[in-house]
Write a protein that holds these residues in place. Structure first.
Motif, mmCIF file in Angstrom:
data_model
loop_
_atom_site.group_PDB
_atom_site.id
_atom_site.type_symbol
_atom_site.label_atom_id
_atom_site.label_comp_id
_atom_site.label_asym_id
_atom_site.label_seq_id
_atom_site.Cartn_x
_atom_site.Cartn_y
_atom_site.Cartn_z
ATOM 1 N N LYS A 62 0.839 -1.152 0.056
ATOM 2 C CA LYS A 62 0.042 0.010 -0.003
ATOM 3 C C LYS A 62 0.637 1.197 0.008
ATOM 4 N N ALA A 63 2.164 1.131 -0.129
ATOM 5 C CA ALA A 63 3.182 2.111 0.032
ATOM 6 C C ALA A 63 3.870 2.507 -1.303
ATOM 7 N N LEU A 64 3.794 3.965 -1.814
ATOM 8 C CA LEU A 64 4.442 4.248 -2.889
ATOM 9 C C LEU A 64 5.462 5.396 -2.789
ATOM 10 N N TYR A 65 6.555 5.223 -3.185
ATOM 11 C CA TYR A 65 7.752 6.213 -3.288
ATOM 12 C C TYR A 65 7.664 7.070 -4.689
ATOM 13 N N VAL A 66 7.966 8.500 -4.310
ATOM 14 C CA VAL A 66 8.044 9.250 -5.422
ATOM 15 C C VAL A 66 9.084 10.309 -5.161
ATOM 16 N N THR A 67 9.763 10.618 -6.149
ATOM 17 C CA THR A 67 10.595 12.060 -5.981
ATOM 18 C C THR A 67 10.373 13.152 -6.743
ATOM 19 N N ALA A 68 10.092 14.145 -6.181
ATOM 20 C CA ALA A 68 9.490 15.492 -6.548
ATOM 21 C C ALA A 68 10.027 15.994 -7.846
ATOM 22 N N ASP A 69 11.255 15.608 -8.030
ATOM 23 C CA ASP A 69 11.795 16.075 -9.338
ATOM 24 C C ASP A 69 11.661 14.920 -10.568
ATOM 25 N N HIS A 70 11.022 13.803 -10.285
ATOM 26 C CA HIS A 70 10.559 13.000 -11.461
ATOM 27 C C HIS A 70 9.934 13.541 -12.646
ATOM 28 N N THR A 71 10.439 13.145 -13.724
ATOM 29 C CA THR A 71 9.724 13.503 -15.154
ATOM 30 C C THR A 71 7.801 13.328 -14.995
ATOM 31 N N PHE A 73 6.101 14.318 -12.910
ATOM 32 C CA PHE A 73 5.433 15.613 -12.473
ATOM 33 C C PHE A 73 5.627 16.775 -13.461
ATOM 34 N N TYR A 74 5.972 16.399 -14.828
ATOM 35 C CA TYR A 74 5.879 17.371 -15.661
ATOM 36 C C TYR A 74 4.573 17.669 -16.299
ATOM 37 N N ASN A 75 3.697 16.418 -16.065
ATOM 38 C CA ASN A 75 2.180 16.768 -16.365
ATOM 39 C C ASN A 75 1.313 16.069 -15.497
ATOM 40 N N HIS A 76 1.747 15.863 -14.357
ATOM 41 C CA HIS A 76 0.864 15.208 -13.206
ATOM 42 C C HIS A 76 1.152 16.019 -11.779
ATOM 43 N N THR A 77 0.376 16.280 -11.099
ATOM 44 C CA THR A 77 0.336 16.983 -9.943
ATOM 45 C C THR A 77 0.457 16.021 -8.822
ATOM 46 N N LEU A 78 1.140 16.371 -7.644
ATOM 47 C CA LEU A 78 1.402 15.817 -6.502
ATOM 48 C C LEU A 78 -0.203 15.146 -6.056
ATOM 49 N N LEU A 79 -1.078 16.057 -5.997
ATOM 50 C CA LEU A 79 -2.568 15.928 -5.487
ATOM 51 C C LEU A 79 -3.292 14.790 -6.441
ATOM 52 N N ASP A 80 -3.093 14.961 -7.580
ATOM 53 C CA ASP A 80 -3.556 13.773 -8.656
ATOM 54 C C ASP A 80 -2.906 12.547 -8.519
ATOM 55 N N THR A 81 -1.657 12.672 -8.411
ATOM 56 C CA THR A 81 -1.128 11.194 -7.799
ATOM 57 C C THR A 81 -1.427 10.670 -6.583
ATOM 58 N N ALA A 82 -1.719 11.472 -5.845
ATOM 59 C CA ALA A 82 -1.993 10.898 -4.328
ATOM 60 C C ALA A 82 -3.462 10.256 -4.539
ATOM 61 N N MET A 83 -4.422 11.142 -5.184
ATOM 62 C CA MET A 83 -5.714 10.653 -5.452
ATOM 63 C C MET A 83 -5.854 9.304 -6.147
ATOM 64 N N ASP A 84 -5.025 9.252 -7.394
ATOM 65 C CA ASP A 84 -4.973 8.085 -7.900
ATOM 66 C C ASP A 84 -4.436 6.823 -7.285
ATOM 67 N N TRP A 85 -3.306 7.114 -6.486
ATOM 68 C CA TRP A 85 -2.755 5.943 -5.746
ATOM 69 C C TRP A 85 -3.747 5.757 -4.640
ATOM 70 N N ASP A 96 10.042 12.314 -2.067
ATOM 71 C CA ASP A 96 11.431 12.733 -1.806
ATOM 72 C C ASP A 96 11.642 14.029 -2.415
ATOM 73 N N GLU A 97 12.361 14.739 -1.693
ATOM 74 C CA GLU A 97 13.049 16.210 -2.199
ATOM 75 C C GLU A 97 11.749 17.217 -2.523
ATOM 76 N N VAL A 98 10.727 17.227 -1.556
ATOM 77 C CA VAL A 98 9.410 17.874 -1.927
ATOM 78 C C VAL A 98 9.711 19.321 -2.213
ATOM 79 N N HIS A 99 10.845 19.885 -1.876
ATOM 80 C CA HIS A 99 11.178 21.450 -1.962
ATOM 81 C C HIS A 99 11.126 21.681 -3.582
ATOM 82 N N LYS A 100 11.631 20.471 -4.391
ATOM 83 C CA LYS A 100 11.500 20.874 -5.862
ATOM 84 C C LYS A 100 10.069 20.758 -6.741
ATOM 85 N N TYR A 101 9.211 20.907 -5.791
ATOM 86 C CA TYR A 101 7.773 20.880 -6.312
ATOM 87 C C TYR A 101 7.205 22.192 -6.331
#
Length: 397
Positions: A62-71, A73-85, A96-101
């Motif tokens: 039930k866990a997912l790891y993402v890094t905020a500078d992953h490609t 997020f060029y066309n997805h938001t953090l919120l949409d990713t969390a909702m889909d997950w 990871d590295e949330v300051h880059k978002y």
């Protein structure tokens, strides 16, 4: 979301459980929103991945790891990713590295408020003030800070030697017994000298020869990338900040003449104060003020130190030994969470203790009138009375 899982799985395969940072056992991992702040290279990513791989058990699926500078997020938001997950059964999200978002605080707030069954664990640069983003996270997030390796952790990481941490009270009251117990396993002075030069960050695992060049890359990344995201640095600002860091490194502990320093760097005093405190927040500097002084960002510090001794060797090939000793002791005290001020006599003052730092022949002459004091002496294996081995302060955390 397939690219995210592929990226996550590649990282997890490379994570082992041989060594864990001290912070791992201090985090209440069941909190709904956790921030892990720390300098680059301290091990924030590994900390999260170890928890995910070795501690989650049946929750791992039930866990997912993402890094905020992953490609992604060029066309997805953090919120949409969390909702889909969440719709796919996800209940834990590591970021990871949330300051880059760019909109990190607003979207974290929306995730917290809109998905009450979702736990979020995110890492960020030390320089990021998580309570001053666009959205108020102060009532939502529990923040933890991860410092660089202590000498105790360095010995565990590089030599496989396990020692319990000691308190400042332990050192004051029982340092001879503690030192002798450690001496049964290792002669600490050679390892201590290696640690001072290249042992503060876990990147030492990649080799001593590569350590200082990699540390230089870390310094550049903090100024050019992290502070560019957080403080909107441009290329010209980054150059001035690096010049400031170099000036301080040449004479740290640095007793600043802020007006002269501002003229030398061709900036105004207000900008200079801001840069100094930003470098402090980014864990490149430590600041020492006299007891009773406030902590305003517009207040002149009494002394400015590099944050750790490795930085001194990265910036200056032959740093002053006395400066290295003071830098080490202040770093270990602050990383333990001890409040430290600049006393009238001695080098450092805690709530009830004055500490004087020096070589093996250092005496208590400068602090003998203090009611409660220690002499932290370098190049000795054991001490006597108020004279304590300097290296022993590396076992505080």
């Amino acid at each position: 979301m397939e690219p995210l899982f592929q990226y996550q799985d590649n990282l997890l395969r490379g994570v082992d459980n041989k060594f864990r940072r001290y912070l791992h056992s201090e985090i209440n991992w069941k909190q709904r929103m956790i921030a892990i702040k720390g300098p680059r290279g301290a091990g924030k990513t590994t900390l999260m991945l170890q928890y995910m791989k070795f501690d989650l058990k049946e929750e791992k699926s039930k866990a997912l790891y993402v890094t905020a500078d992953h490609t992604w997020f060029y066309n997805h938001t953090l919120l949409d990713t969390a909702m889909d997950w969440f719709k796919h059964g996800g209940r834990i999200l590591f970021i990871d590295e949330v300051h880059k978002y760019p909109a990190w605080s607003r979207e974290l707030k929306n995730i917290y408020d809109g998905l009450p069954e979702m736990r979020v664990i995110f890492s960020a640069s030390s320089a990021l003030d998580i309570y001053r983003g666009e959205a108020d996270l102060s009532r939502r997030v529990i923040s933890y800070s991860l410092a660089g390796l202590s000498l105790r952790e360095y010995l565990s990481f590089t030599e496989g030697l396990t020692f319990d941490p000691v308190s400042l009270n332990d050192i004051q009251s029982n340092h001879r017994d503690i030192s002798n117990n450690i001496l049964e396993k290792i002669q600490p002075l050679p390892a201590f000298n290696r640690y001072l030069r290249n042992g503060y960050l876990p990147i030492i695992a990649e080799g001593e020869a590569e350590y200082l060049p990699k540390l230089e890359q870390v310094i550049n990344a903090i100024v050019d990338t992290d502070l560019a995201y957080i403080a909107s640095y441009n290329a010209g600002t980054a150059v001035k900040v690096k010049r400031l860091l170099g000036v301080i490194a040449e004479s740290a502990p640095f007793k600043p003449n802020m007006s002269a320093l501002a003229r030398k760097l061709e900036i105004n005093r207000e900008a200079l104060y801001e840069y100094v405190y930003q470098l402090r927040d980014a864990r490149l500097l430590n600041i020492l003020s006299a007891e009773g002084k406030g902590v305003s960002r517009l207040q002149k510090p009494d002394k400015i130190f590099l944050e750790n001794t490795n930085l001194a060797y990265a910036i200056d090939t032959h740093p002053d030994k006395g400066n290295i000793r003071e830098t080490f002791l202040l770093n270990q005290l602050l990383n333990t969470g001890i409040d430290v001020t600049s006393p009238v006599e001695g080098d450092f003052s805690t709530s009830n203790l004055i500490i004087e730092v020096g070589g093996k022949s250092k005496t208590s002459k400068q602090v003998k009138d203090a009611e409660n004091y220690l002499v932290a002496a370098d190049d000795i294996e054991t001490g006597f009375g108020p004279k304590v081995p300097l290296w022993l302060f590396g076992f505080l955390y």
